[in-house]
Design a protein around this motif. Structure first.
Motif, PDB file in Angstrom:
ATOM      1  N   LYS A  44     -44.950  24.912   5.150  1.00 30.02           N
ATOM      2  CA  LYS A  44     -44.909  23.318   5.587  1.00 30.02           C
ATOM      3  C   LYS A  44     -44.224  22.451   4.529  1.00 30.02           C
ATOM      4  CE  LYS A  44     -45.450  23.706   9.244  1.00 30.02           C
ATOM      5  NZ  LYS A  44     -44.328  24.340   9.831  1.00 30.02           N
ATOM      6  N   SER A  45     -43.505  23.121   3.539  1.00 38.00           N
ATOM      7  CA  SER A  45     -42.821  22.459   2.362  1.00 38.00           C
ATOM      8  C   SER A  45     -41.557  21.916   2.532  1.00 38.00           C
ATOM      9  CB  SER A  45     -43.354  23.437   1.104  1.00 38.00           C
ATOM     10  OG  SER A  45     -44.484  23.433   0.872  1.00 38.00           O
ATOM     11  N   GLY A  46     -41.128  22.759   3.653  1.00 37.77           N
ATOM     12  CA  GLY A  46     -39.431  22.354   3.824  1.00 37.77           C
ATOM     13  C   GLY A  46     -38.494  23.617   3.935  1.00 37.77           C
ATOM     14  N   THR A  47     -39.344  24.532   4.347  1.00 33.52           N
ATOM     15  CA  THR A  47     -38.712  26.042   4.517  1.00 33.52           C
ATOM     16  C   THR A  47     -37.411  25.820   5.596  1.00 33.52           C
ATOM     17  OG1 THR A  47     -41.014  26.724   4.643  1.00 33.52           O
ATOM     18  CG2 THR A  47     -39.146  28.422   4.893  1.00 33.52           C
ATOM     19  N   THR A  48     -37.493  25.409   6.604  1.00 34.85           N
ATOM     20  CA  THR A  48     -36.729  25.201   7.517  1.00 34.85           C
ATOM     21  C   THR A  48     -35.588  24.553   7.317  1.00 34.85           C
ATOM     22  OG1 THR A  48     -38.646  25.193   9.197  1.00 34.85           O
ATOM     23  CG2 THR A  48     -36.393  24.732  10.285  1.00 34.85           C
ATOM     24  N   TRP A  49     -35.733  23.490   6.753  1.00 36.90           N
ATOM     25  CA  TRP A  49     -34.857  22.639   6.163  1.00 36.90           C
ATOM     26  C   TRP A  49     -33.822  23.369   5.147  1.00 36.90           C
ATOM     27  CZ3 TRP A  49     -35.881  17.477   2.756  1.00 36.90           C
ATOM     28  CH2 TRP A  49     -34.502  16.766   2.589  1.00 36.90           C
TER      29      TRP A  49
ATOM     30  N   ARG B 139     -43.668  20.487  -2.171  1.00 34.37           N
ATOM     31  CA  ARG B 139     -44.046  19.252  -1.468  1.00 34.37           C
ATOM     32  C   ARG B 139     -45.238  18.815  -1.914  1.00 34.37           C
ATOM     33  NH1 ARG B 139     -43.729  18.686   5.072  1.00 34.37           N
ATOM     34  NH2 ARG B 139     -43.249  16.324   5.161  1.00 34.37           N
TER      35      ARG B 139
ATOM     36  N   SER C 187     -49.077  18.300   7.655  1.00 29.32           N
ATOM     37  CA  SER C 187     -47.884  18.996   8.571  1.00 29.32           C
ATOM     38  C   SER C 187     -48.505  20.515   8.973  1.00 29.32           C
ATOM     39  CB  SER C 187     -46.684  19.330   7.373  1.00 29.32           C
ATOM     40  OG  SER C 187     -45.616  20.156   8.230  1.00 29.32           O
TER      41      SER C 187
ATOM     42  N   TYR D 238     -39.341  18.457  -1.998  1.00 25.98           N
ATOM     43  CA  TYR D 238     -38.868  18.040  -0.784  1.00 25.98           C
ATOM     44  C   TYR D 238     -38.665  16.370  -0.815  1.00 25.98           C
ATOM     45  CZ  TYR D 238     -39.756  16.951   4.208  1.00 25.98           C
ATOM     46  OH  TYR D 238     -39.781  16.698   5.377  1.00 25.98           O
TER      47      TYR D 238
ATOM     48  N   CYS E 215     -27.743  19.410   8.415  1.00 25.84           N
ATOM     49  CA  CYS E 215     -28.694  19.829   8.029  1.00 25.84           C
ATOM     50  C   CYS E 215     -29.971  18.869   8.282  1.00 25.84           C
ATOM     51  CB  CYS E 215     -28.904  20.518   6.623  1.00 25.84           C
ATOM     52  SG  CYS E 215     -27.766  22.041   6.708  1.00 25.84           S
TER      53      CYS E 215
ATOM     54  N   PHE F  38     -32.812  16.269   9.182  1.00 19.67           N
ATOM     55  CA  PHE F  38     -33.930  16.337  10.289  1.00 19.67           C
ATOM     56  C   PHE F  38     -33.526  15.618  11.773  1.00 19.67           C
ATOM     57  CE2 PHE F  38     -37.495  14.235  12.588  1.00 19.67           C
ATOM     58  CZ  PHE F  38     -38.491  15.474  12.460  1.00 19.67           C
TER      59      PHE F  38
ATOM     60  N   PHE G 291     -41.180  23.406  14.438  1.00 15.18           N
ATOM     61  CA  PHE G 291     -40.981  23.194  12.999  1.00 15.18           C
ATOM     62  C   PHE G 291     -40.466  21.724  12.493  1.00 15.18           C
ATOM     63  CE2 PHE G 291     -41.245  27.523  13.851  1.00 15.18           C
ATOM     64  CZ  PHE G 291     -41.945  28.171  12.521  1.00 15.18           C
TER      65      PHE G 291
ATOM     66  N   ARG H 257     -41.416  17.849  13.082  1.00 14.72           N
ATOM     67  CA  ARG H 257     -42.226  17.012  13.632  1.00 14.72           C
ATOM     68  C   ARG H 257     -41.508  15.710  13.326  1.00 14.72           C
ATOM     69  NH1 ARG H 257     -47.062  14.396  11.667  1.00 14.72           N
ATOM     70  NH2 ARG H 257     -46.260  14.902   9.593  1.00 14.72           N
ATOM     71  N   LYS H 258     -42.003  15.181  11.821  1.00 14.22           N
ATOM     72  CA  LYS H 258     -41.669  13.700  11.597  1.00 14.22           C
ATOM     73  C   LYS H 258     -40.575  13.852  10.237  1.00 14.22           C
ATOM     74  CE  LYS H 258     -44.849  10.033  11.559  1.00 14.22           C
ATOM     75  NZ  LYS H 258     -45.741   9.079  10.917  1.00 14.22           N
ATOM     76  N   GLY H 259     -40.581  14.836   9.260  1.00 14.77           N
ATOM     77  CA  GLY H 259     -39.607  14.976   8.355  1.00 14.77           C
ATOM     78  C   GLY H 259     -39.749  13.865   7.446  1.00 14.77           C
TER      79      GLY H 259
HETATM   80  P1  A3P Z   1     -44.006  17.320   8.804  1.00 15.92           P
HETATM   81  O1  A3P Z   1     -44.792  17.937   9.759  1.00 15.92           O
HETATM   82  O2  A3P Z   1     -44.431  16.570   7.966  1.00 15.92           O
HETATM   83  O3  A3P Z   1     -42.962  16.533   9.716  1.00 15.92           O
HETATM   84  P2  A3P Z   1     -41.728  24.121   6.993  1.00 15.92           P
HETATM   85  O4  A3P Z   1     -40.199  24.212   7.582  1.00 15.92           O
HETATM   86  O5  A3P Z   1     -41.598  24.679   5.642  1.00 15.92           O
HETATM   87  O6  A3P Z   1     -42.597  24.939   8.076  1.00 15.92           O
HETATM   88  O7  A3P Z   1     -41.994  22.817   6.847  1.00 15.92           O
HETATM   89  C1  A3P Z   1     -42.017  21.845   8.120  1.00 15.92           C
HETATM   90  C2  A3P Z   1     -41.861  20.357   7.752  1.00 15.92           C
HETATM   91  O8  A3P Z   1     -40.576  20.166   7.186  1.00 15.92           O
HETATM   92  C3  A3P Z   1     -42.347  19.444   8.677  1.00 15.92           C
HETATM   93  O9  A3P Z   1     -42.862  18.465   8.136  1.00 15.92           O
HETATM   94  C4  A3P Z   1     -40.898  19.274   9.442  1.00 15.92           C
HETATM   95  O10 A3P Z   1     -40.777  18.023  10.151  1.00 15.92           O
HETATM   96  C5  A3P Z   1     -40.044  19.316   8.054  1.00 15.92           C
HETATM   97  N1  A3P Z   1     -38.850  19.373   8.319  1.00 15.92           N
HETATM   98  C6  A3P Z   1     -38.113  20.286   9.023  1.00 15.92           C
HETATM   99  N2  A3P Z   1     -36.658  20.219   9.009  1.00 15.92           N
HETATM  100  C7  A3P Z   1     -36.544  19.106   8.236  1.00 15.92           C
HETATM  101  C8  A3P Z   1     -35.025  18.716   7.861  1.00 15.92           C
HETATM  102  N3  A3P Z   1     -33.988  19.113   8.062  1.00 15.92           N
HETATM  103  N4  A3P Z   1     -35.352  17.539   7.051  1.00 15.92           N
HETATM  104  C9  A3P Z   1     -36.573  17.059   6.510  1.00 15.92           C
HETATM  105  N5  A3P Z   1     -37.611  17.612   6.951  1.00 15.92           N
HETATM  106  C10 A3P Z   1     -37.594  18.728   7.829  1.00 15.92           C
END
Ligand code: A3P
Length: 301
Positions: A48-53, A132, A140, A198, A237, A239, A265, A267-269
């Motif tokens: 939940k620290s920005g992995t997907t991003w 983060r 998150s 993050y 890339c 959000f 993955f 949510r709010k970003g």
């Molecule tokens: P929030 O729940 O605060 O919105 P992970 O990818 O490590 O599981 O982390 C998920 C968090 O990254 C979520 O935070 C998600 O919304 C946010 N996130 C996903 N894609 C993102 C992007 N492209 N830019 C910024 N934040 C992003």
């Protein structure tokens, strides 16, 4: 007993970290069988620290010249399909998948530095670490577990999860040990570990995109910079862009994302959502714990 909340299975304490049992098995298998290549890139985060991003950013940066950007695979594949989690693959015994990937390979892991296999530490492979504000990680995580369970309060109350987090009990936690482990090592070996936050990437995405490209060995050329390629990668890339793609905006569990719906993955970003959830007392208590742990390290929330 120790409070121990996990959406799918309980954690066990392994080398000082709370890790789900199957992933400890994955870490042990990695130690035994994983062979790091000097060209490997490893993205490490606490969940939940920005992995997907960052999966998207690293993948898009590396492959930017292989496709026209409007036909980039990120339009049709979610970031978890593009970058594989090492301990998860190893936990399922399908390590041939990893061996078959041509170099340069990109992986991710949530393992703390103290649990990384020696081959990663010894080889010239590079690590991008992203952390983060732990308060936002907690929020998150709370929503994410809730989605997985079909209602966060099915596992525990928010107060219980908060208390457990403050005691260092969270997925791959304590979170401060996770962050400090990579921070200390990045000071010793800045050429090996790029240490990012993050909130800083959110604030200055273009600057960080350039830094990232440089670190992973494919810096932007002057021509690319003049053509606005950096901004295009950041936009691809972002959000808003990723969240709204059909491949990410759906509830169909994705095998590559450990059977979780890609939409969970996104949510709010944003930075600072903790302000909408934590009381002043909760904020101060968690801040104090983390400041104390970070004391003398040069790191601040
Ligand atoms: P929030 O729940 O605060 O919105 P992970 O990818 O490590 O599981 O982390 C998920 C968090 O990254 C979520 O935070 C998600 O919304 C946010 N996130 C996903 N894609 C993102 C992007 N492209 N830019 C910024 N934040 C992003």
């Amino acid at each position: 007993g120790t409070p121990n909340f996990h959406p799918k299975q309980p954690f066990i304490l392994y080398k000082g970290a709370w890790i789900a049992k199957s992933l400890v098995r994955g870490a042990l298998a990695m130690e035994q069988h994983f062979k790091s290549r000097p060209t490997d890139l490893l993205l490490v985060t606490s969940p939940k620290s920005g992995t997907t991003w960052l999966k998207a950013m690293i993948f898009a940066t590396l492959t930017r010249t292989s496709y026209p950007l409007d036909q980039h695979p990120l339009h049709t594949h979610n970031p978890h399909q593009c970058v594989t989690n090492l301990e998860r693959v190893f936990s399922t015994g399908r390590r041939q998948i990893i061996e078959a990937i041509p170099s340069p390979r990109v992986f991710n892991s949530h393992l703390p530095y103290s649990v990384l296999p020696q081959t990663i530490i010894d080889s010239d492979c590079r690590i991008v670490y992203v952390w983060r504000d732990p308060k936002d990680v907690l929020i998150s995580m709370w929503y994410f577990s809730g989605k997985i369970m079909g209602g966060a309060d099915k596992i525990a109350t928010f107060e219980e999860v908060y208390n457990s987090f403050c005691q260092g009990v969270n997925n791959y936690g304590p979170i401060w040990s996770h962050v400090l482990g990579y921070w200390e090592e990045s000071k010793q070996r800045p050429e090996k570990i790029l240490f990012l936050k993050y909130e800083n990437i959110l604030q200055e995405p273009v600057k960080h995109a350039k830094k990232l490209a440089h670190f992973i060995g494919c810096p932007y050329s002057e021509a690319e910079e003049n053509q606005g390629v950096v901004e295009q990668i950041v936009e691809l890339c972002s959000f808003g862009k990723l969240k709204n793609m059909d491949v990410n905006n759906n509830e169909i569990p994705s095998m590559s994302a450990h059977n979780i719906s890609p939409s969970y993955f996104f949510r709010k970003g944003e930075a600072g959502d903790w302000k909408n959830h934590l009381t002043q007392e909760m904020t101060e208590r968690l801040n104090t714990i983390i400041e104390e742990k970070f004391k003398g390290s040069g790191l601040m929330i």
